[in-house]
Scaffold this motif. Structure first.
Motif, mmCIF file in Angstrom:
data_model
loop_
_atom_site.group_PDB
_atom_site.id
_atom_site.type_symbol
_atom_site.label_atom_id
_atom_site.label_comp_id
_atom_site.label_asym_id
_atom_site.label_seq_id
_atom_site.Cartn_x
_atom_site.Cartn_y
_atom_site.Cartn_z
ATOM 1 N N LEU A 2 -16.378 68.155 -31.697
ATOM 2 C CA LEU A 2 -15.133 67.500 -32.075
ATOM 3 C C LEU A 2 -13.976 68.129 -31.306
ATOM 4 N N LEU A 3 -13.234 67.269 -30.620
ATOM 5 C CA LEU A 3 -12.036 67.706 -29.894
ATOM 6 C C LEU A 3 -10.811 67.143 -30.606
ATOM 7 N N THR A 4 -9.819 68.005 -30.881
ATOM 8 C CA THR A 4 -8.610 67.580 -31.592
ATOM 9 C C THR A 4 -7.409 67.640 -30.654
ATOM 10 N N PHE A 5 -6.612 66.562 -30.674
ATOM 11 C CA PHE A 5 -5.426 66.495 -29.835
ATOM 12 C C PHE A 5 -4.177 66.792 -30.667
ATOM 13 N N THR A 6 -3.097 67.118 -29.971
ATOM 14 C CA THR A 6 -1.811 67.382 -30.628
ATOM 15 C C THR A 6 -1.306 66.110 -31.296
ATOM 16 N N PRO A 7 -0.776 66.202 -32.531
ATOM 17 C CA PRO A 7 -0.288 64.990 -33.219
ATOM 18 C C PRO A 7 0.789 64.258 -32.413
ATOM 19 N N THR A 8 0.820 62.953 -32.594
ATOM 20 C CA THR A 8 1.804 62.098 -31.934
ATOM 21 C C THR A 8 2.777 61.559 -32.980
ATOM 22 N N TYR A 9 4.070 61.519 -32.615
ATOM 23 C CA TYR A 9 5.110 61.002 -33.520
ATOM 24 C C TYR A 9 5.683 59.725 -32.915
ATOM 25 N N ILE A 10 5.581 58.664 -33.685
ATOM 26 C CA ILE A 10 6.061 57.350 -33.233
ATOM 27 C C ILE A 10 7.145 56.870 -34.196
ATOM 28 N N ARG A 11 8.207 56.324 -33.637
ATOM 29 C CA ARG A 11 9.292 55.796 -34.466
ATOM 30 C C ARG A 11 9.507 54.314 -34.144
ATOM 31 N N GLY A 12 9.608 53.524 -35.211
ATOM 32 C CA GLY A 12 9.885 52.098 -35.042
ATOM 33 C C GLY A 12 11.001 51.645 -35.967
ATOM 34 N N GLU A 13 11.397 50.379 -35.843
ATOM 35 C CA GLU A 13 12.433 49.786 -36.681
ATOM 36 C C GLU A 13 11.870 48.594 -37.437
ATOM 37 N N VAL A 14 12.432 48.338 -38.601
ATOM 38 C CA VAL A 14 12.000 47.191 -39.408
ATOM 39 C C VAL A 14 12.129 45.910 -38.581
ATOM 40 N N GLY A 15 11.041 45.147 -38.546
ATOM 41 C CA GLY A 15 11.013 43.918 -37.770
ATOM 42 C C GLY A 15 10.620 44.122 -36.323
ATOM 43 N N HIS A 27 -13.609 59.942 -18.345
ATOM 44 C CA HIS A 27 -14.884 59.810 -17.613
ATOM 45 C C HIS A 27 -16.074 59.575 -18.538
ATOM 46 N N LYS A 28 -15.839 59.451 -19.864
ATOM 47 C CA LYS A 28 -16.939 59.234 -20.797
ATOM 48 C C LYS A 28 -16.905 57.807 -21.343
ATOM 49 N N SER A 29 -18.111 57.294 -21.627
ATOM 50 C CA SER A 29 -18.213 55.955 -22.199
ATOM 51 C C SER A 29 -18.061 56.033 -23.714
ATOM 52 N N ILE A 30 -17.354 55.055 -24.265
ATOM 53 C CA ILE A 30 -17.028 55.057 -25.688
ATOM 54 C C ILE A 30 -18.094 54.283 -26.473
ATOM 55 N N ILE A 86 -12.489 58.658 -31.978
ATOM 56 C CA ILE A 86 -13.266 58.090 -30.867
ATOM 57 C C ILE A 86 -14.589 58.862 -30.750
ATOM 58 N N GLN A 87 -15.712 58.109 -30.645
ATOM 59 C CA GLN A 87 -17.013 58.731 -30.382
ATOM 60 C C GLN A 87 -17.535 58.205 -29.058
ATOM 61 N N TYR A 88 -18.111 59.150 -28.280
ATOM 62 C CA TYR A 88 -18.632 58.818 -26.954
ATOM 63 C C TYR A 88 -20.160 58.783 -26.993
ATOM 64 N N THR A 89 -20.749 58.265 -25.925
ATOM 65 C CA THR A 89 -22.209 58.114 -25.888
ATOM 66 C C THR A 89 -22.929 59.449 -25.926
ATOM 67 N N ASP A 90 -22.284 60.542 -25.562
ATOM 68 C CA ASP A 90 -22.916 61.863 -25.617
ATOM 69 C C ASP A 90 -22.682 62.543 -26.962
ATOM 70 N N ARG A 91 -22.218 61.771 -27.970
ATOM 71 C CA ARG A 91 -21.976 62.237 -29.325
ATOM 72 C C ARG A 91 -20.702 63.090 -29.467
ATOM 73 N N THR A 92 -19.978 63.240 -28.410
ATOM 74 C CA THR A 92 -18.703 63.940 -28.500
ATOM 75 C C THR A 92 -17.705 63.061 -29.239
ATOM 76 N N GLU A 93 -16.835 63.675 -30.065
ATOM 77 C CA GLU A 93 -15.801 62.940 -30.783
ATOM 78 C C GLU A 93 -14.423 63.565 -30.524
ATOM 79 N N THR A 94 -13.407 62.687 -30.480
ATOM 80 C CA THR A 94 -12.018 63.144 -30.378
ATOM 81 C C THR A 94 -11.248 62.632 -31.588
ATOM 82 N N PHE A 95 -10.267 63.447 -31.989
ATOM 83 C CA PHE A 95 -9.494 63.117 -33.200
ATOM 84 C C PHE A 95 -8.013 63.412 -32.936
#
Length: 300
Positions: A2-15, A27-30, A86-95
């Motif tokens: 399991l590979l963990t990435f840094t959290p992402t912050y997204i901001r939107g507006e109503v509508g 380079h890996k297949s999903i 995300i899980q790849y064909t080699d069983r690796t996962e990212t979160f």
């Protein structure tokens, strides 16, 4: 693994819309891609088989072989933490965690001002609606301490989850006119006057006189215009009547002239015929007397 990435912050507006890019190993297949909120599946895909449409949120879209999520028509209920799995064909996962915040712009504050007839006091109320997050109404009164805050409130709309903000302030008008503004969120009402200075003594009399004079002039103008239109119509009627009378006179004169001409012709005819007829009748009477005399002698 399991590979963990840094959290992402997204901001939107109503509508509005947002695009969320979930990181992946290029380079890996999903094998599969999940975009979910807690344990709730929102969108994604399997490489081996399609995911039924009724399992997807209607306001989201993900292209196959892509880890980009598009969210449309945002509202306050979309605020929260999402997961990219995300899980790849080699069983690796990212979160990765994605934190989505949604804001709404308050409406421009509407002002209501009520002044007392019994005391030099005015109450001003500023009201705004449809904003998020919760925000107080702020007052700005430059170069004056002749006011105080009476009340304020921030009420949540149960349907939209957005807030309505309002506040009332009292102003002491004993020193004359004041200026103030209201601000909520990033929206301001702009500067407005309150406690307007009354006109000097006697000024209202002059103003009333000006109004009376203006009304009188207008009334005279309207009356003159109506009189002129009336005279114009009357002249038109008189002109038409004169034309008819003149026509009748011309016809009568012509008829009289024709009658006079006929009488003259008859007189001339009688004058030409009468002497000849008189002489002819006299000659006939004399010849008859002569025959009688001669016949009588011859008969004897």
């Amino acid at each position: 693994k399991l590979l963990t990435f840094t959290p992402t912050y997204i901001r939107g507006e109503v509508g509005g819309n947002v695009t969320i890019q979930c990181p992946s190993i290029k380079h890996k297949s999903i094998t599969f891609f999940y975009f979910q909120r807690g344990d709730i599946f929102i969108n994604g895909y399997f490489a081996a088989k399609p995911i039924p449409d009724n399992m997807r949120w209607e306001n989201t879209r993900v292209d196959n072989d892509s880890t980009t999520v598009h969210m449309y028509n945002l509202n306050i209920s979309h605020i929260g933490t999402y997961k990219c799995i995300i899980q790849y064909t080699d069983r690796t996962e990212t979160f990765e965690n994605v934190y989505l915040s949604v804001t709404a712009t308050y409406s421009k504050p509407e002002l209501t001002i009520v002044c007392s007839d019994d005391s030099p006091t005015c109450l001003a109320t500023c009201t705004s609606h449809g904003g998020y997050p919760r925000s107080n109404m702020d007052w700005r009164v430059p170069r004056s301490q002749m006011w105080r805050l009476v009340n304020k409130s921030e009420m949540e709309d149960r349907n939209t989850l957005m807030f309505n903000s309002s506040s009332t302030a009292s102003f002491n008008c004993s020193e004359g006119e004041l200026m103030f503004s209201c601000t909520v969120g990033n929206v301001t009402s702009g500067m407005y006057p309150i406690c307007k200075v009354p006109p000097p003594p006697g000024e209202h009399v002059v103003l009333a006189a000006i109004i009376v004079i203006g009304v009188s002039v207008l009334a005279i103008f309207v009356a003159s215009l109506l009189y002129w239109k009336h005279k114009r119509r009357q002249r038109g009627k008189d002109r038409n009547s004169h034309s008819v009378t003149l026509l009748h006179t011309c016809i009568s004169l012509k008829q009289n002239k024709d009658a006079s001409n006929d009488s003259t012709v008859m007189s001339r005819k009688l004058t030409a015929v009468s002497p000849l007829a008189f002489r002819s009748n006299s000659s006939k009477r004399e010849a008859g007397v002569e025959r009688k005399r001669t016949g009588g002698v011859s008969g004897r």
